[in-house]
Design a protein around this motif. Structure first.
Motif, short mmCIF file in Angstrom:
data_model
loop_
_atom_site.label_atom_id
_atom_site.label_comp_id
_atom_site.label_asym_id
_atom_site.label_seq_id
_atom_site.Cartn_x
_atom_site.Cartn_y
_atom_site.Cartn_z
N ALA A 90 46.17 51.82 36.58
CA ALA A 90 47.70 51.95 37.19
C ALA A 90 47.43 51.90 38.92
O ALA A 90 48.14 51.27 39.52
N ALA A 91 46.44 52.62 39.29
CA ALA A 91 46.14 52.67 40.73
C ALA A 91 45.71 51.23 41.15
O ALA A 91 46.00 50.85 42.54
N GLY A 92 44.81 50.70 40.45
CA GLY A 92 44.57 49.06 40.76
C GLY A 92 45.56 48.21 40.69
O GLY A 92 45.89 47.45 41.83
N ARG A 93 46.52 48.39 39.78
CA ARG A 93 47.98 47.74 39.81
C ARG A 93 48.72 47.85 40.86
O ARG A 93 49.42 46.86 41.53
N LEU A 94 48.92 49.09 41.48
CA LEU A 94 49.87 49.36 42.64
C LEU A 94 49.34 48.92 43.72
O LEU A 94 50.05 48.51 44.78
N THR A 95 47.80 48.66 44.01
CA THR A 95 47.42 48.38 45.27
C THR A 95 46.73 46.86 45.26
O THR A 95 46.54 46.43 46.30
N GLY A 96 46.54 46.52 44.07
CA GLY A 96 45.86 45.18 43.99
C GLY A 96 44.28 45.12 44.03
O GLY A 96 43.65 43.99 44.20
N ILE A 97 43.82 46.17 43.71
CA ILE A 97 42.53 46.48 43.86
C ILE A 97 42.01 46.45 42.54
O ILE A 97 42.38 47.05 41.78
N ASP A 98 40.84 45.94 42.03
CA ASP A 98 40.12 45.94 41.00
C ASP A 98 39.82 47.12 40.59
O ASP A 98 39.19 48.00 41.27
N PRO A 99 40.25 47.65 39.37
CA PRO A 99 39.90 48.82 38.76
C PRO A 99 38.54 49.10 38.67
O PRO A 99 38.09 50.34 38.75
N ALA A 100 37.73 48.28 38.56
CA ALA A 100 36.31 48.38 38.47
C ALA A 100 35.52 48.90 39.83
O ALA A 100 34.73 49.99 39.41
N ILE A 101 36.28 48.70 40.73
CA ILE A 101 35.76 49.04 42.18
C ILE A 101 36.22 50.69 42.19
O ILE A 101 35.59 51.46 42.43
N LEU A 102 37.52 50.77 41.92
CA LEU A 102 38.01 52.15 41.98
C LEU A 102 37.10 53.43 41.08
O LEU A 102 36.81 54.43 41.37
N ALA A 103 36.64 52.65 39.80
CA ALA A 103 35.79 53.41 38.94
C ALA A 103 34.73 53.89 39.50
O ALA A 103 34.01 54.75 39.18
N ALA A 104 34.02 52.59 40.02
CA ALA A 104 32.88 52.61 40.71
C ALA A 104 32.46 53.45 41.65
O ALA A 104 31.46 54.37 41.93
N ILE A 105 33.60 53.76 42.49
CA ILE A 105 33.69 54.98 43.51
C ILE A 105 33.88 56.26 43.16
O ILE A 105 33.15 57.18 43.64
N ALA A 106 34.73 56.38 41.82
CA ALA A 106 34.72 57.85 41.40
C ALA A 106 33.28 58.05 40.69
O ALA A 106 32.66 59.13 40.78
N SER A 107 32.70 56.96 40.23
CA SER A 107 31.22 57.58 39.47
C SER A 107 30.37 57.64 40.68
O SER A 107 29.65 58.78 40.70
#
Length: 228
Positions: A90-107
């Motif tokens: 959902a955050a990826g859709r909001l900003t246009g950022i690939d969710p894989a990048i966001l998940a990788a940062i969380a990891s």
């Protein structure tokens, strides 16, 4: 028989359109094929540049690790990432950022929550909050939904997007992949603190001098395994 007036009108529209003008704006996406869909993740191409992965400095200054180490670490976080996948997407859709990048940062930042205390702060830093490790010294961090809440992922994604836009504006002549790699580094260092180096020294100022390389290696793994 088609009235001559209709023929003349159609002929006029054809000639007018053929000269490069658009007569009617179509608000619907073109139905060229069943698979057609708008691009939701303009930063997705940053998954693909070469990356050195995770690195660890020894007492002598030598560095070891690599992509395989990044993949090993993110693979151990997958089951925790799966629990918050819908929020990351959902955050990826909001900003246009690939969710894989966001998940990788969380990891990378918190081992997908594993390295957080009961208040949601990092065991390693009392000023870093949540899965995405937002700095409380740089931002007014939204803790309303907790360290794994939608508000947290949305805010972190917006911070990352501002970092990406900062690099894009500062280095418009760089390739897209390098712009976003530097944007990931700026997310870690803080936009206000990040002095953009050359493309070969993007991680010079980041945590352990490998942040964007490690994040990209983890993101590539998540994409390749179709986890995100």
């Amino acid at each position: 028989m088609v009235p001559s007036s209709v023929v003349l009108i159609n002929l006029f529209l054809f000639v007018y359109a053929s000269n490069g003008y658009v007569m009617v704006e179509n608000s619907q996406p073109p139905s060229l094929s069943p698979s057609w869909q708008p691009s939701r993740h303009p930063y997705a191409d940053t998954i693909y540049p070469l990356t050195a992965g995770w690195e660890q400095a020894t007492a002598t200054g030598a560095r070891y690790g690599g992509v395989s180490k990044s993949e090993y670490r993110v693979s151990s976080d997958v089951w925790r990432l799966e629990k918050v996948k819908s929020k990351i997407v959902a955050a990826g859709r909001l900003t246009g950022i690939d969710p894989a990048i966001l998940a990788a940062i969380a990891s990378r930042g918190s081992a997908a929550g594993y390295q957080l205390n009961s208040r949601g702060y990092s065991y390693h830093s009392t000023t870093k909050y949540g899965y995405m490790q937002l700095s409380t010294t740089r931002y007014y961090v939204d803790t309303s939904g907790g360290p794994s809440g939608q508000a947290h992922f949305d805010q972190a994604a917006k911070v990352l997007k501002s970092a990406l836009e900062y690099v894009e504006d500062s280095r418009p002549y760089w390739q897209k992949a390098m712009q976003v790699k530097a944007g990931i580094a700026a997310y870690d260092v803080g936009v206000q603190n990040y002095i953009i180096p050359s493309t070969i020294a993007i991680d010079t100022e980041t945590t352990d001098k490998d942040y964007s390389n490690d994040v990209l290696a983890r993101a590539k793994y998540l994409r390749r395994k179709r986890i995100f």
